[in-house]
Design a protein around this motif. Structure first.
Motif, mmCIF file in Angstrom:
data_model
loop_
_atom_site.group_PDB
_atom_site.id
_atom_site.type_symbol
_atom_site.label_atom_id
_atom_site.label_comp_id
_atom_site.label_asym_id
_atom_site.label_seq_id
_atom_site.Cartn_x
_atom_site.Cartn_y
_atom_site.Cartn_z
ATOM 1 N N THR A 36 14.661 42.052 23.713
ATOM 2 C CA THR A 36 15.180 40.693 23.506
ATOM 3 C C THR A 36 15.655 40.026 24.800
ATOM 4 O O THR A 36 15.279 38.876 25.074
ATOM 5 N N ARG A 95 14.098 36.697 26.398
ATOM 6 C CA ARG A 95 14.944 35.531 26.683
ATOM 7 C C ARG A 95 14.698 35.055 28.119
ATOM 8 O O ARG A 95 14.542 33.866 28.371
ATOM 9 N N CYS A 152 13.073 31.550 29.207
ATOM 10 C CA CYS A 152 13.829 30.694 30.146
ATOM 11 C C CYS A 152 12.968 30.345 31.359
ATOM 12 O O CYS A 152 12.962 29.199 31.824
ATOM 13 N N PRO A 211 19.809 26.221 25.282
ATOM 14 C CA PRO A 211 19.933 27.630 24.887
ATOM 15 C C PRO A 211 19.571 27.889 23.421
ATOM 16 O O PRO A 211 18.952 28.901 23.110
ATOM 17 N N CYS A 212 19.935 26.950 22.535
ATOM 18 C CA CYS A 212 19.622 27.186 21.110
ATOM 19 C C CYS A 212 18.105 27.150 20.867
ATOM 20 O O CYS A 212 17.577 27.921 20.065
ATOM 21 N N GLU A 216 16.685 30.399 22.050
ATOM 22 C CA GLU A 216 16.950 31.461 21.068
ATOM 23 C C GLU A 216 15.991 31.355 19.881
ATOM 24 O O GLU A 216 15.525 32.374 19.368
ATOM 25 N N ASP A 217 15.675 30.108 19.470
ATOM 26 C CA ASP A 217 14.708 29.911 18.384
ATOM 27 C C ASP A 217 13.347 30.494 18.758
ATOM 28 O O ASP A 217 12.688 31.140 17.945
ATOM 29 N N VAL A 275 12.741 32.828 21.008
ATOM 30 C CA VAL A 275 12.843 34.296 21.088
ATOM 31 C C VAL A 275 12.716 34.885 19.681
ATOM 32 O O VAL A 275 11.978 35.859 19.462
ATOM 33 N N GLN A 276 13.394 34.269 18.724
ATOM 34 C CA GLN A 276 13.324 34.773 17.347
ATOM 35 C C GLN A 276 11.916 34.623 16.779
ATOM 36 O O GLN A 276 11.432 35.493 16.058
ATOM 37 N N GLU A 333 21.571 34.746 13.531
ATOM 38 C CA GLU A 333 21.751 35.283 14.878
ATOM 39 C C GLU A 333 20.593 36.229 15.205
ATOM 40 O O GLU A 333 20.042 36.873 14.310
ATOM 41 N N THR A 334 20.280 36.336 16.502
ATOM 42 C CA THR A 334 19.161 37.202 16.887
ATOM 43 C C THR A 334 19.442 38.664 16.534
ATOM 44 O O THR A 334 18.547 39.374 16.062
#
Lengths: 182, 224
Positions: A20, A24, A28, A36-37, A40-41, A43-44, B2-3
């Protein structure tokens, strides 16, 4: 990953936790302008995609190229999605539906000068005036207005029709005169 | 979500899975499904050409070999394209046999033109071969789509175009056994052109058939 494919959830969790931060950093690096949000989306999204195609991993081949190929593909899909959304969405800075703005106060919504309207109704013949007052201002039904006034329903209809015509004519004339003088 | 929570749920959902075999093995499986079916369709067709006549025609043999090689290369490329980490150069694998096929047809057209003049390049409608061509392609196409949907849809358009190329080439390979004596221009336009048009059409709808959407609907993703 080999253990994860065999159903070892502990190993799978460890693998996902370890990759992870790498993902990330990768996201980036590729999309510096994102919040950042949003990062994160993405990455998920990559983690979910990895999970759904984990059967395609061949333990005899290196893991990182496999992971990076998925990440790149999901990033490209994300960018296409964003572009598509941007092309089809219209952002509105402020909505015109307010009480003070002109756009929210159209003339079509009702007559703009109640005093002139009151005066025009007052100048109508008695029968027409009563019919307008009962049917339009007090919003009585024809039956109620007929019993209250002693007029027949047909006579009320005719009186309202004629009264509305007379009002329209008087008020239009006044409006034209006002426009000419201003 | 959350991740960390997502990772926990994915790990909980990690049931043992069957690994996908290597692309060349999957290609072999596809041929194992498709070839008996194609052979059955050829067998069912009454007007099969005499094998002696087939073997005597050098150009026919070159075309058939190039067509079959195109089908093999396209199916391997299609299966490689759904495995992350393979070089994108693999997508060009069917190009050499496809060019050999095209060159062979071009040479045939030139020869027909030198021999017969304009009459050698005369094109006429040939709808008779459409039903058997469609029949030959159905099962291999269904099989390859089902197999490809187990992979990662990295390049859905290219993948489905390659799948259609493999299927149409295999169907064309079989179809030529009914049409050994055809003029090269007919084969070039109706057979080769048909294969290309089918591949392009398949590429066009690639994203409808192969997408991440149908993959990412597991329990862990339901309330992301």
């Amino acid at each position: 990953m080999r253990s994860a494919q065999d159903g070892d959830s502990g190993a799978y969790r460890q693998l996902l936790t370890e990759i992870t931060p790498l993902l990330r950093r990768f996201v980036c690096g590729q999309r510096r302008f994102l919040q950042p949000c949003d990062i994160e989306d993405l990455v998920q999204d990559i983690l979910l995609s990895l999970h759904s195609v984990r059967a395609t991993y061949d333990p005899n081949r290196p893991f990182l190229p496999w992971l990076v190929a998925i990440a790149r593909n999901r990033l490209a899909d994300g960018a296409r999605r964003t572009l598509r959304r941007a092309a089809n969405e219209i952002s509105v800075a402020d909505y015109p539906e307010t009480f003070s703005r002109d756009a929210a106060n159209k003339l079509d919504d009702g007559y703009g000068d109640p005093e002139a309207l009151k005066q025009a109704i007052g100048n109508l013949p008695r029968g027409q005036r009563r019919a307008i007052e009962m049917l339009k201002l007090r919003e009585m039904s024809l039956k109620e207005a007929a019993s209250a006034s002693g007029m027949s329903v047909a006579a009320l209809k005719v009186a309202v029709h004629r009264g509305m015509g007379a009002l329209r004519k008087v008020l239009n004339d006044e409006e034209q005169t006002w426009k000419r003088t201003n | 979500m959350e991740t960390n929570q997502l990772i926990r749920r994915l790990a909980e959902d990690a049931a043992p899975i069957r690994r996908l075999p290597a692309p060349w093995r999957r290609a072999a499986i596809w041929f194992a499904i498709s070839l008996p079916y194609v052979a059955a369709v050829i067998y069912a067709h009454a007007a099969l050409v005499d094998p002696q006549q087939m073997l005597a025609d050098r150009q026919f043999l070159v075309e058939e070999a190039a067509t079959l090689l195109t089908a093999i290369a396209a199916v391997i490329a299609a299966f490689c394209s759904v495995v992350p980490g393979f070089s994108r150069m693999m997508l060009l694998l069917p190009l050499p046999p496809l060019l050999v096929w095209l060159a062979s047809l071009g040479e045939g057209c030139l020869r027909d033109w030198l021999r017969l003049g304009a009459a050698g390049l005369q094109l006429r409608p040939d709808w008779d071969c459409l039903p058997p061509a469609a029949m030959l392609g159905i099962v291999p196409m269904i099989a390859i789509v089902v197999m490809l949907r187990r992979g990662a849809p990295l390049y859905p358009r290219v993948t489905l175009a390659l799948a259609a190329l493999a299927t149409a080439s295999l169907a064309n390979f079989a179809l030529r056994t009914f049409h050994v004596g055809d003029a090269s221009i007919m084969v070039l336009v109706w057979h080769f052109g048909g294969v290309l048009v089918l591949s392009l059409l398949a590429g066009w709808i690639g994203k409808l058939v192969l997408s991440w959407k149908h993959l990412t609907t597991g329990p862990a993703t339901a309330d992301k």
